[in-house]
Design an enzyme around this catalytic site. Structure first.
Site, PDB file in Angstrom:
ATOM      1  N   ASP A   1      17.642  16.380  42.108  1.00 32.85           N
ATOM      2  CA  ASP A   1      16.249  16.635  42.470  1.00 32.85           C
ATOM      3  C   ASP A   1      15.408  15.593  41.755  1.00 32.85           C
ATOM      4  OD1 ASP A   1      14.567  18.312  44.078  1.00 32.85           O
ATOM      5  OD2 ASP A   1      13.621  18.952  42.216  1.00 32.85           O
TER       6      ASP A   1
ATOM      7  N   PHE B   1      11.220   3.793  49.800  1.00 32.62           N
ATOM      8  CA  PHE B   1      10.797   5.013  50.480  1.00 32.62           C
ATOM      9  C   PHE B   1       9.796   5.751  49.591  1.00 32.62           C
ATOM     10  CE2 PHE B   1      12.964   8.356  48.016  1.00 32.62           C
ATOM     11  CZ  PHE B   1      13.777   7.568  47.227  1.00 32.62           C
TER      12      PHE B   1
HETATM   13  P1  IMP Z   1      14.218  15.096  46.660  1.00 32.36           P
HETATM   14  O1  IMP Z   1      14.809  14.681  45.346  1.00 32.36           O
HETATM   15  O2  IMP Z   1      15.110  14.761  47.802  1.00 32.36           O
HETATM   16  O3  IMP Z   1      13.723  16.498  46.619  1.00 32.36           O
HETATM   17  O4  IMP Z   1      12.954  14.160  46.933  1.00 32.36           O
HETATM   18  C1  IMP Z   1      11.847  14.156  46.121  1.00 32.36           C
HETATM   19  C2  IMP Z   1      10.725  13.271  46.626  1.00 32.36           C
HETATM   20  O5  IMP Z   1      10.312  12.499  45.508  1.00 32.36           O
HETATM   21  C3  IMP Z   1      11.070  12.252  47.695  1.00 32.36           C
HETATM   22  O6  IMP Z   1      10.816  12.732  48.967  1.00 32.36           O
HETATM   23  C4  IMP Z   1      10.122  11.121  47.359  1.00 32.36           C
HETATM   24  O7  IMP Z   1       8.879  11.367  47.935  1.00 32.36           O
HETATM   25  C5  IMP Z   1       9.956  11.219  45.868  1.00 32.36           C
HETATM   26  N1  IMP Z   1      10.868  10.271  45.227  1.00 32.36           N
HETATM   27  C6  IMP Z   1      11.971  10.577  44.504  1.00 32.36           C
HETATM   28  N2  IMP Z   1      12.583   9.448  44.095  1.00 32.36           N
HETATM   29  C7  IMP Z   1      11.833   8.420  44.569  1.00 32.36           C
HETATM   30  C8  IMP Z   1      11.979   7.006  44.487  1.00 32.36           C
HETATM   31  O8  IMP Z   1      12.905   6.427  43.925  1.00 32.36           O
HETATM   32  N3  IMP Z   1      11.011   6.290  45.117  1.00 32.36           N
HETATM   33  C9  IMP Z   1       9.972   6.851  45.767  1.00 32.36           C
HETATM   34  N4  IMP Z   1       9.805   8.149  45.890  1.00 32.36           N
HETATM   35  C10 IMP Z   1      10.737   8.937  45.292  1.00 32.36           C
END
Ligand code: IMP
Length: 208
Positions: free
Chosen positions: A74, A158
């Protein structure tokens, strides 16, 4: 004592990009990564207030359903002047259609509404959890500090990448090739991204 990962590992994600990255990382260590999506495991709601809590919740859910060791991550962006927001809500700020241009505009708007002044200190966090069927847990965290820049810079990456300028560098994550951002240096030097840093810690402890 830390436990090594061996054999099959369920990856608690329905995101094909994440699965691909993890397979690349784990295959050289003889680990067969299968996704929770492929096994038909439903994605649990991320109800915890911390990255580590949500990673553990997702890994526990996949382990319980499959009876196999399970891995989950996460991550998100924390902005100091917004008291850590968007934090665990980083993905949700993109809305249903994951529109991160809108999420970036919201970050900028909220900073302006609070009268915050640059430099806008921020950090990304990535929490990893592995849960074994006997209840054993291994947890790791990676963090990268930086500042936010407006307007956004770069088309790569992203999420919030185009506004995140890591400390000590002059290009945002949006201006870097993914390999540069996520590389796991083989020479023992420190990785750059929060995710790569968390994986470095995991690899050191749990990969043979
Ligand atoms: P999850 O870990 O899949 O729940 O995603 C968390 C959210 O945090 C993602 O959709 C991104 O918006 C943001 N995020 C997490 N890591 C990154 C990164 O390395 N670059 C940009 N956004 C990030």
């Amino acid at each position: 004592m830390t436990r090594k990962i061996e054999g099959r590992l369920v990856i608690a994600t329905h995101n094909p990009g994440k699965l691909w990255e993890l397979r690349q990382l784990l295959a050289p260590h003889g680990i067969d990564a299968i996704s929770a999506g492929e096994l038909g495991v439903a994605e649990p709601a991320e109800t915890e207030g911390s990255f580590a809590g949500n990673a553990l919740l997702k890994a526990r859910a996949s382990c319980a359903v499959t009876g196999l060791p399970a891995f989950a991550d996460d991550s998100g962006l924390c902005v100091d002047a917004l008291e850590g927001a968007p934090g665990v809500y980083s993905a949700r700020w993109g809305g249903e259609d994951r529109d991160f241009s809108a999420a970036i505009r919201r970050v900028e708007r909220e900073l302006r509404e609070r009268g915050a002044q640059p430099p806008f200190a921020a950090h990304f966090i990535c929490a990893l959890a592995i849960v074994w069927p006997d209840g054993h847990v291994e947890e790791f965290e990676g963090r990268v500090d930086g500042v936010l820049v407006f307007p956004p810079r770069g088309e790569k990456g992203f999420g919030y990448d185009p506004i995140f300028l890591p400390d000590g560098l002059d290009r945002t994550f949006g201006e870097m090739m993914s390999a540069e951002k996520h590389a796991l240096p083989g020479d023992g030097s420190r990785a750059l991204s929060h995710r790569a840093r968390a994986f470095q810690a995991l690899a050191l402890a749990c990969l043979a």
